[in-house]
Write a protein that holds these residues in place. Structure first.
Motif, PDB file in Angstrom:
ATOM      1  N   GLU A  43      -1.961   4.340 -11.437  1.00 41.76           N
ATOM      2  CA  GLU A  43      -1.768   3.603 -10.174  1.00 41.76           C
ATOM      3  C   GLU A  43      -0.324   3.667  -9.696  1.00 41.76           C
ATOM      4  N   ASN A  44       0.622   3.601 -10.612  1.00 40.01           N
ATOM      5  CA  ASN A  44       2.051   3.648 -10.261  1.00 40.01           C
ATOM      6  C   ASN A  44       2.877   4.540 -11.196  1.00 40.01           C
ATOM      7  N   LYS A  47       4.678   7.911 -10.187  1.00 43.40           N
ATOM      8  CA  LYS A  47       5.463   7.938  -8.946  1.00 43.40           C
ATOM      9  C   LYS A  47       6.936   8.221  -9.249  1.00 43.40           C
ATOM     10  N   HIS A  80      -0.597  11.465  -9.358  1.00 42.16           N
ATOM     11  CA  HIS A  80      -0.287  10.770  -8.099  1.00 42.16           C
ATOM     12  C   HIS A  80       1.073  10.120  -8.202  1.00 42.16           C
ATOM     13  N   TRP A  84       6.697  11.590  -1.791  1.00 42.34           N
ATOM     14  CA  TRP A  84       6.221  10.468  -0.974  1.00 42.34           C
ATOM     15  C   TRP A  84       7.445   9.711  -0.473  1.00 42.34           C
ATOM     16  N   GLN A  87       8.122   4.187  -2.798  1.00 36.19           N
ATOM     17  CA  GLN A  87       8.326   4.115  -4.245  1.00 36.19           C
ATOM     18  C   GLN A  87       9.201   5.263  -4.761  1.00 36.19           C
ATOM     19  N   ASN A 126       2.066  12.756  -0.301  1.00 37.71           N
ATOM     20  CA  ASN A 126       1.318  11.550   0.047  1.00 37.71           C
ATOM     21  C   ASN A 126       1.854  10.983   1.361  1.00 37.71           C
ATOM     22  N   GLU A 127       0.954  10.698   2.286  1.00 35.91           N
ATOM     23  CA  GLU A 127       1.264   9.881   3.471  1.00 35.91           C
ATOM     24  C   GLU A 127       2.401  10.420   4.331  1.00 35.91           C
ATOM     25  N   ASN A 168      -2.693  14.013   0.466  1.00 31.93           N
ATOM     26  CA  ASN A 168      -3.394  12.726   0.397  1.00 31.93           C
ATOM     27  C   ASN A 168      -2.862  11.786   1.477  1.00 31.93           C
ATOM     28  N   GLN A 203      -7.678   8.505   1.219  1.00 28.81           N
ATOM     29  CA  GLN A 203      -7.496   7.265   0.454  1.00 28.81           C
ATOM     30  C   GLN A 203      -8.664   6.318   0.686  1.00 28.81           C
ATOM     31  N   HIS A 205      -8.967   3.262   2.240  1.00 28.97           N
ATOM     32  CA  HIS A 205      -8.788   1.814   2.105  1.00 28.97           C
ATOM     33  C   HIS A 205      -9.385   1.192   3.369  1.00 28.97           C
ATOM     34  N   GLU A 234      -8.803   6.733  -3.112  1.00 31.73           N
ATOM     35  CA  GLU A 234      -8.317   5.361  -3.359  1.00 31.73           C
ATOM     36  C   GLU A 234      -9.255   4.340  -2.735  1.00 31.73           C
ATOM     37  N   TRP A 267      -9.856   2.286  -6.130  1.00 34.09           N
ATOM     38  CA  TRP A 267      -8.457   1.930  -6.425  1.00 34.09           C
ATOM     39  C   TRP A 267      -8.383   0.634  -7.238  1.00 34.09           C
ATOM     40  N   TRP A 275      -4.783  -3.896  -5.593  1.00 34.92           N
ATOM     41  CA  TRP A 275      -3.441  -4.004  -5.004  1.00 34.92           C
ATOM     42  C   TRP A 275      -3.451  -4.927  -3.794  1.00 34.92           C
TER      43      TRP A 275
HETATM   44  C1  XIL Z   1      -0.118   0.847  -4.611  1.00 32.41           C
HETATM   45  C2  XIL Z   1      -0.372   0.228  -5.982  1.00 32.41           C
HETATM   46  O1  XIL Z   1      -1.748  -0.034  -6.099  1.00 32.41           O
HETATM   47  C3  XIL Z   1       0.432  -1.031  -6.150  1.00 32.41           C
HETATM   48  O2  XIL Z   1       0.355  -1.508  -7.498  1.00 32.41           O
HETATM   49  C4  XIL Z   1       1.904  -0.770  -5.803  1.00 32.41           C
HETATM   50  O3  XIL Z   1       2.612  -2.001  -5.823  1.00 32.41           O
HETATM   51  C5  XIL Z   1       2.034  -0.141  -4.436  1.00 32.41           C
HETATM   52  O4  XIL Z   1       1.265   1.050  -4.393  1.00 32.41           O
HETATM   53  N1  XIL Z   1      -1.472   4.255  -1.082  1.00 32.41           N
HETATM   54  C6  XIL Z   1      -1.156   4.947  -2.229  1.00 32.41           C
HETATM   55  C7  XIL Z   1      -1.026   4.218  -3.517  1.00 32.41           C
HETATM   56  O5  XIL Z   1      -1.086   6.176  -2.204  1.00 32.41           O
HETATM   57  O6  XIL Z   1      -0.054   4.777  -4.360  1.00 32.41           O
HETATM   58  C8  XIL Z   1      -0.719   2.751  -3.289  1.00 32.41           C
HETATM   59  O7  XIL Z   1      -0.769   2.112  -4.549  1.00 32.41           O
HETATM   60  C9  XIL Z   1      -1.699   2.141  -2.320  1.00 32.41           C
HETATM   61  C10 XIL Z   1      -1.608   2.831  -0.979  1.00 32.41           C
END
Ligand code: XIL
Length: 301
Positions: A43-44, A47, A80, A84, A87, A126-127, A168, A203, A205, A234, A267, A275
């Motif tokens: 998840e982190n 990074k 992952h 980016w 982070q 990413n993003e 991504n 992703q 979300h 995600e 996710w 998150w």
């Molecule tokens: C999020 C994590 O889930 C959290 O723990 C962290 O604080 C912030 O990042 N897009 C992404 C992920 O690509 O890496 C992110 O993950 C959520 C949004």
């Protein structure tokens, strides 16, 4: 099948989850992880701020724990994320121009080399696209030059030729949105010019501001038709009960309808692992019990 992973495998797909290294000592968490999932995404822990907190000094202990757990339990790993805007360690946030570009290239080379042969697919970038307008997001990486994305992909390919290399992003699910079209045109251009890209991660979300779109399957298919795999990377869906369950089922059905949709990752495992600060967006409740959304996913798989 009787689990997400086994049922997905019967359809030639994987079913994954984001994993936090510090939760690998939680017996309920690990029990569900090992029973249900065939792919993990740290998840982190992979990074930039986690793996290179000081420039040139790499720390892999937390990410290695996740990779070891995955390998010991027959799961694969999505890496992952290599490049980016978010982070980043403080030292990288303070770089620009050629120094930042060189730091990005070195970071990708070092991390992808450390995990060479152990990663199914990397989120290389990413993003990178803006939320509106269809162009690039402003960031320190973008300000090093428009070619930073293709440089990142070529660098990752050189370091780990066996890993699938993904772009991504979020809010690229609705085919009519400008951001989706911007990413689509980048992938089309990369394929035309031989930039090494193998997959696009959505992703996904989903919430009231960016809901599951009725054209989601069209989006996945149109990207796949460019000659890349597509992956749902995600997934979480705001809501609860039968409404949430129906949407989860629709997402699974859309992926299965697209031959090159190779897998789905949620996710997090329990709602309490999400998150999202509030809400219940995942497949298991805080106690680790299967929700209606879980049943809907298993039924569609
Ligand atoms: C999020 C994590 O889930 C959290 O723990 C962290 O604080 C912030 O990042 N897009 C992404 C992920 O690509 O890496 C992110 O993950 C959520 C949004």
């Amino acid at each position: 099948g009787t689990t997400l992973g086994a049922s997905a495998a019967e359809k030639g797909r994987y079913f994954g989850t984001a994993v936090a290294a510090y939760k690998l000592s939680d017996a309920t968490y690990v029990g569900i992880l090992n029973r249900e999932f065939t792919m993990v995404t740290p998840e982190n822990e992979m990074k930039w701020d986690a793996t290179e907190p000081t420039q040139g000094q790499f720390t892999y202990s937390s990410a290695d724990r996740i990779v070891s757990h995955a390998q010991a339990n027959g799961m694969r790993v999505r890496g992952h994320a290599l490049a980016w805007h978010s982070q980043q360690p403080g030292w990288a946030q303070n770089l620009s121009g050629a120094a930042l570009r060189q730091a990005m290239v070195n970071h990708i080379t070092q991390v992808a080399t450390h995990y060479q042969g152990k990663i199914y697919a990397w989120d290389v970038v990413n993003e990178a696209y803006a939320d509106s307008g269809g162009g690039r997001r402003d960031s320190n990486l973008q300000r090093t030059g428009d070619d930073w994305i293709e440089v990142a992909f070529r660098t990752a390919r050189a370091a780990d030729p066996g890993a699938k290399l993904c772009y991504n992003d979020y809010n690229t699910d609705n085919w009519t949105w400008a951001k989706t079209q911007g990413v689509y045109n980048m992938v089309k251009d990369f394929k035309a010019r031989g930039v090494p890209i193998d997959c696009v991660g959505f992703q996904s979300h989903f919430n009231s501001g960016s809901p599951y779109p009725s054209n989601y399957r069209t989006t996945l298919q149109n990207f796949a038709d460019l000659g890349v795999d597509v992956q749902i990377t995600e997934l979480d869906i705001e809501g609860s009960g039968s409404t949430q369950a129906t949407t989860y089922g629709n997402v699974v059905r859309d992926c299965l309808a697209v031959a090159r949709c190779t897998g789905i990752t949620v996710w997090g495992i329990r709602d309490s692992d999400s998150w999202r600060a509030s809400g219940t967006p995942l497949l298991f409740d805080a106690g680790g019990n299967k929700k209606p959304a879980y049943t809907a996913v298993l039924t569609e798989l």
